[in-house]
Design an enzyme around this catalytic site. Structure first.
Site, mmCIF file in Angstrom:
data_model
loop_
_atom_site.group_PDB
_atom_site.id
_atom_site.type_symbol
_atom_site.label_atom_id
_atom_site.label_comp_id
_atom_site.label_asym_id
_atom_site.label_seq_id
_atom_site.Cartn_x
_atom_site.Cartn_y
_atom_site.Cartn_z
ATOM 1 N N GLU A 181 37.937 35.359 44.121
ATOM 2 C CA GLU A 181 38.925 34.892 43.126
ATOM 3 C C GLU A 181 38.850 35.707 41.834
ATOM 4 O O GLU A 181 39.060 35.172 40.746
ATOM 5 C CB GLU A 181 38.727 33.394 42.833
ATOM 6 C CG GLU A 181 38.942 32.521 44.047
ATOM 7 C CD GLU A 181 38.897 31.018 43.752
ATOM 8 O OE1 GLU A 181 38.305 30.636 42.726
ATOM 9 O OE2 GLU A 181 39.458 30.246 44.539
ATOM 10 N N GLU A 251 40.865 29.218 51.445
ATOM 11 C CA GLU A 251 40.403 27.927 50.921
ATOM 12 C C GLU A 251 41.545 26.928 50.852
ATOM 13 O O GLU A 251 42.433 27.035 50.020
ATOM 14 C CB GLU A 251 39.761 28.088 49.527
ATOM 15 C CG GLU A 251 38.470 28.872 49.582
ATOM 16 C CD GLU A 251 37.696 28.856 48.260
ATOM 17 O OE1 GLU A 251 37.983 27.992 47.398
ATOM 18 O OE2 GLU A 251 36.815 29.712 48.106
#
Ligand SMILES: *[C@@H]1O[C@H](CO)[C@@H](O)[C@H](O)[C@H]1NC(C)=O
Ligand SMILES: *[C@@H]1O[C@H](CO)[C@@H](O)[C@H](O)[C@H]1NC(C)=O
Ligand SMILES: *[C@@H]1O[C@H](CO)[C@@H](O)[C@H](O)[C@H]1NC(C)=O
Ligand SMILES: *[C@@H]1O[C@H](CO)[C@@H](O)[C@H](O)[C@H]1NC(C)=O
Ligand SMILES: *[C@@H]1O[C@H](CO)[C@@H](O)[C@H](O)[C@H]1NC(C)=O
Ligand SMILES: *[C@@H]1O[C@H](CO)[C@@H](O)[C@H](O)[C@H]1NC(C)=O
Ligand SMILES: *[C@@H]1O[C@H](CO)[C@@H](O)[C@H](O)[C@H]1NC(C)=O
Ligand SMILES: *[C@@H]1O[C@H](CO)[C@@H](O)[C@H](O)[C@H]1NC(C)=O
Length: 852
Positions: A181, A251
């Site tokens: 991320e 995710e």
């Protein structure tokens, strides 16, 4: 036919998961390709250090039974390299063992090496020592960071290669991740793009033979695949950054983490299933649940500030390793339905049809008899009847129906058929150990050691004013003592009036206990959204010299954010109000510091270091006494259910069993005020966000602390507690997590099709009657039917009630089929129930049964 089917399955399974030879893992726009075969993959995050090796085979098997193909884990750098060049791959950090258990289960592994992982894990997984290597900025184009990152990633890749764990070597690892991320934080870093390019090139040069991914990194350089993380896969904004890259969802969050003092988030099974079905409907090919088993942040591994010791995450497998029902069961049904469509989904391009204003179908029809369809009702309020290929289908709001043959619905994401379970934490008093030489006949014998409130041994240093807490402890401990003294004149007015001056403290975080002359005056703390706090409390001062001792604490280091490792903690101001002179500002006074506690420093929680201090024995341990170590020798709780240490009556501190670190405990109450309301009811319909459905107002954030069964010895278990502010240790219990009952509620229109036979033998043959299926845990039986109603019952498991439509013989019918059995199925047929009841309504059958 049946036999053939069975043989076919065996053959299929063997060829799919034959790891003895190298597999060629590549990808194209559609999916991952393993040995020439495109794949739809269901993946599940299970983090090895968040459970214990004894639990790994069971967790992985439960994931497999739940229809999972891939296990996903981060690699926890700070656990593996606690100090520079000193490595740890033992116990909970035995990554090779974990990978081999995944391999033995015939599953794939996705290895997200990081080195930054966030994960609500202490310091985002990067070792704290690296922050103090000069010239280092984490996650940036700085030479020391890149040097240590490359060194660690190379070490991990070489370890995996040595054990032949990459699919290219015949092992289970089909994907690896670098960074995590980072795209969300690039603006904080100079040369961020250079760092991204370097990370990708460095990873690819490690020659794993399997593809690399970067999540939330839109410009992941070729050949690294950019992937997506969120509650829903966003097909409008997320695009693979090259036409030959597939859509991977690394995710999907089936719940959310929790911080001390914050409410408890919930995400409904129906909504998770809806998000997953939508992903495969629209051409996605790999979906990972983050988390599938959240587990426990043992010891001081919880990140923060303020992450709870439990990392349950409301995941499909709960913290204790039990399937969370109905979530686990509902997703299992969904996975089965998706797998029935795999062939059609991979062999044809979809056609999208509008079925209404907010309803649509995606049809995968190869024109040669292979056809699968997904019918979606994306309206967040209204149920709809839609017509698809001349057949009418009922679609609840916010749901997807899956038709693996373009005719029969085998699954609707909003219709939950799986049973729910009634879970209890059954307390069992601490039992004195029979094998213990110190056993007292009257009961438990406690050993007590009390810490000095302030400096113990030799002070670490003295300076004017305050230091940064984290820079000082370097996270070797939560605790940092600040001590000073003040002299109070005899002529102070407050002494004559019998009033008390007020101590005012400001801190960047995270928590504090204030002592004057060894007495606790009060405590304060920040919270998960704002770690800073102010302390204000009257204090007791006497004429003459007064010792002030402030215990500043961190509660987990930051896990993410731009330049997060530079964020400080600790005191910034200390004042005393209400003296003759007005306010006394101690902020620039001379302060003497001590890092950590004596008991911690000597390791008195370790069985081999117990004798490092003088314990005082008693059968009546002191209550509400701060800074106290408690030690007691106990037998394990009976049975084999998972165990949680009940700390409801304790304050805040740390706990160990046989030297194993249970973790921080802090049953701090979730505030109950207007700004932070709890949800009365949770509606699965409509977009989920982490604050959508919160409970727990007025309750302790975390009452029970998981103690893995494998940490217990048959006898002579040493439980050590360090209590900071005071509690009642006599109320501590080992509570056993028990399934005391099971529930299910099924409607007449529940899609009841024997999924496998449907595709083989034609649609009508596979149709069966909807039925309620109940199953008690092993060694228990259905001993009582607490509730049964065929009609229009309402409510949830544990609180069902009958409606105005109710077949009075429901209980008798269910008792006849279920009582005394471990497992039973009750069909919604005319033979069983009065189907003429309340004509025109779709009736339901709800059952709650007791297992004992
Ligand atoms: C691996 O598969 C790709 C296509 O999926 C193919 O182009 C390549 O030649 C294969 N490599 C090997 C070593 O078999
Ligand atoms: C990073 O690599 C891409 C090609 O993948 C290139 O276009 C870009 O200029 C590079 N950026 C930097 C800062 O080196
Ligand atoms: C639906 O019905 C119409 C009219 O009866 C017919 O022409 C058409 O072929 C049918 N379509 C399908 C997919 O069965
Ligand atoms: C956290 O603390 C801040 C500042 O004291 C407060 O405004 C906020 O409501 C608290 N948040 C929670 C979730 O308790
Ligand atoms: C911690 O120490 C470093 C020097 O090692 C310094 O640059 C930094 O500003 C300090 N952090 C805080 C929050 O004071
Ligand atoms: C109070 O003020 C007087 C005069 O300014 C000073 O001498 C004395 O030290 C002060 N006392 C304290 C406790 O600060
Ligand atoms: C505990 O004892 C062991 C073995 O005697 C020793 O090596 C260690 O330094 C001691 N201290 C701690 C904190 O465990
Ligand atoms: C439902 O959808 C409408 C229209 O898109 C939107 O305005 C509304 O906020 C949504 N409600 C929920 C609860 O998601």
């Amino acid at each position: 036919m049946k036999l053939f089917h069975f043989l076919f399955l065996c053959f299929f399974t063997n060829t799919l998961f034959n790891f003895s030879s190298a597999a060629n893992v590549t990808y194209d726009a559609r999916s991952l390709i393993i040995d020439g075969q495109h794949k739809l993959l269901i993946s599940a995050s299970i983090h090895y250090p968040r459970s214990v090796p004894g639990m790994w085979p069971g967790l992985i098997q439960t994931a497999k039974e739940g229809g999972v193909d891939v296990i996903d884990t981060y690699v926890f750098w700070n656990g593996h390299e606690p100090s520079p060049g000193k490595y740890n791959f033992e116990g909970r950090y035995d990554l090779v063992k974990f990978a081999k258990i995944v391999q033995q289960a015939g599953m794939y592994l996705m290895l997200r090496i990081g080195p930054f992982i966030c994960a609500e894990w202490n310091y985002g997984g990067i070792p704290v020592w690296l922050h103090y290597v000069p010239g280092t900025v984490f996650r940036s184009d700085t030479a020391p960071f890149k040097y240590h990152m490359q060194k660690f990633m190379t070490l991990i890749v070489n370890l995996m290669k040595k054990e032949k764990l990459f699919a290219s070597q015949g092992g289970p690892i089909i994907l690896s991740q670098v960074e995590n991320e980072y795209g969300n934080y690039e603006q904080f870093y100079e040369g961020a793009k250079r760092y991204v390019n370097w990370s990708a090139a460095m990873s690819v040069s490690l020659n794993t033979g399997v593809p690399w991914i970067m999540c939330a990194q839109d410009d992941a350089p070729d050949p690294v695949i950019n992937t997506f993380n969120s509650f829903y896969f966003d097909f409008d904004t997320f695009k693979p950054n090259s036409p030959n890259k597939p859509k991977f969802w690394t995710e999907n969050w089936p719940g959310w983490f929790r911080t001390f003092g914050a409410r408890d988030p919930h995400r409904a099974a129906e909504d998770i299933a809806y998000s997953v079905a939508h992903f495969f409907q629209k051409g996605g090919s790999l979906q990972n649940y983050y988390m599938y088993h959240g587990g426990t942040n043992f010891g001081r591994t919880a990140g923060g500030p303020f992450m709870t010791t439990s990392y349950d995450y409301e995941a499909p497998i709960d913290e204790y390793g039990l399937p969370r029902l109905p979530k686990w069961g509902h997703l299992k049904e969904l996975h089965r339905a998706i797998k029935l469509c795999e062939h059609a989904l991979l062999k044809s391009k979809p056609t999208t049809l509008s079925l209404g204003p907010n309803q649509e179908a995606d049809v995968y029809d190869n024109g040669l008899g292979v056809c699968a369809a997904f019918l979606a009702n994306n309206d967040n309020k209204t149920d709809m009847n839609v017509v698809f290929r001349n057949v009418s289908y009922h679609l609840p709001a916010w749901s997807v129906s899956i038709l693996p043959d373009c005719k029969n619905v085998v699954h609707n994401t909003a219709k939950v058929g799986s049973q729910a379970s009634v879970l209890k934490m059954v307390p069992e008093k601490l039992q004195p150990s029979v094998g213990s030489p110190t056993r007292s006949l009257k009961g438990l014998k406690w050993d007590i050691f009390v810490e000095n409130a302030g400096i113990w041994g030799v002070a670490d240093f003295t300076t004017n004013g305050f230091v940064d807490h984290i820079n000082t402890t370097k996270d070797t401990t939560d605790y940092l003592w600040h001590t000073t003294s003040i002299t109070v004149g005899e002529n102070e007015e407050f002494l004559k009036k019998g009033s008390r001056p007020v101590l005012l403290i400001e801190s960047l975080g995270h928590a504090l206990h204030a002592f004057v002359n060894q007495e606790l005056q009060g405590s304060a703390s920040g919270n998960g959204s704002d770690s800073s706090f102010k302390f204000k409390s009257p204090i007791s001062l006497k004429a003459g010299k007064n010792e002030i001792a402030l215990l500043s604490m961190t509660v987990g280091q930051k896990t993410a954010g731009g330049l997060y490792e530079w964020v400080g903690a600790g005191l910034t101001s200390v004042k005393i109000e209400g003296l003759n002179n007005g306010t006394l500002d101690l902020s620039m006074s001379s302060w003497t510091y001590k890092i950590g506690l004596k008991g911690e420093h000597l390791g008195i929680y370790n069985p081999e270091n117990l004798s490092a201090v003088k314990w005082v024995s008693t059968s009546e341990p002191p209550k509400n006494q701060p800074l106290t170590w408690y030690k007691v020798v106990v037998d394990p709780p009976s049975g084999d259910e998972p165990v949680g240490l009940d700390m409801l009556h304790m304050g805040k501190g740390l706990a160990w069993l046989n030297g194993e670190e249970i973790g921080r405990y802090w049953p701090i109450e979730v505030p109950k005020h207007l700004a932070l309301e709890c949800a009365e009811e949770c509606d699965y319909r409509g977009k989920f966000f982490q604050d959508k459905c919160l409970t727990g107002c007025g309750e302790p954030t975390q009452r029970w602390y998981h103690v893995p069964r494998s940490w217990f010895k048959p006898t002579g278990n040493i439980l050590v507690i360090f209590e900071e502010k005071g509690g009642d240790p006599t109320k501590i219990t080992f509570s056993k997590r028990k399934t005391s009952g099971v529930c299910s509620l099924i409607s007449e229109d529940y899609p009841a099709v024997d999924q496998e036979s449907m595709l083989k033998e034609g649609s009508e043959n596979g149709r069966t009657r909807p039925n309620v299926h109940l199953k008690c845990p092993k060694d228990t039986r259905i001993s009582n039917i607490k509730f049964a109603s065929f009609g229009n019952p309402t409510g949830k498991c544990g609180s069902y009630s009958t409606g105005d439509c109710h077949d009075p013989s429901s209980t008798i019918v269910v008792e006849k089929v279920c009582l005394g059995k471990r497992e039973c199925s009750v069909e919604l047929t005319e033979e069983n129930f009065d189907k003429s009841l309340c004509p025109g309504t779709t009736k339901k059958l709800a059952i709650e049964a007791v297992c004992s």
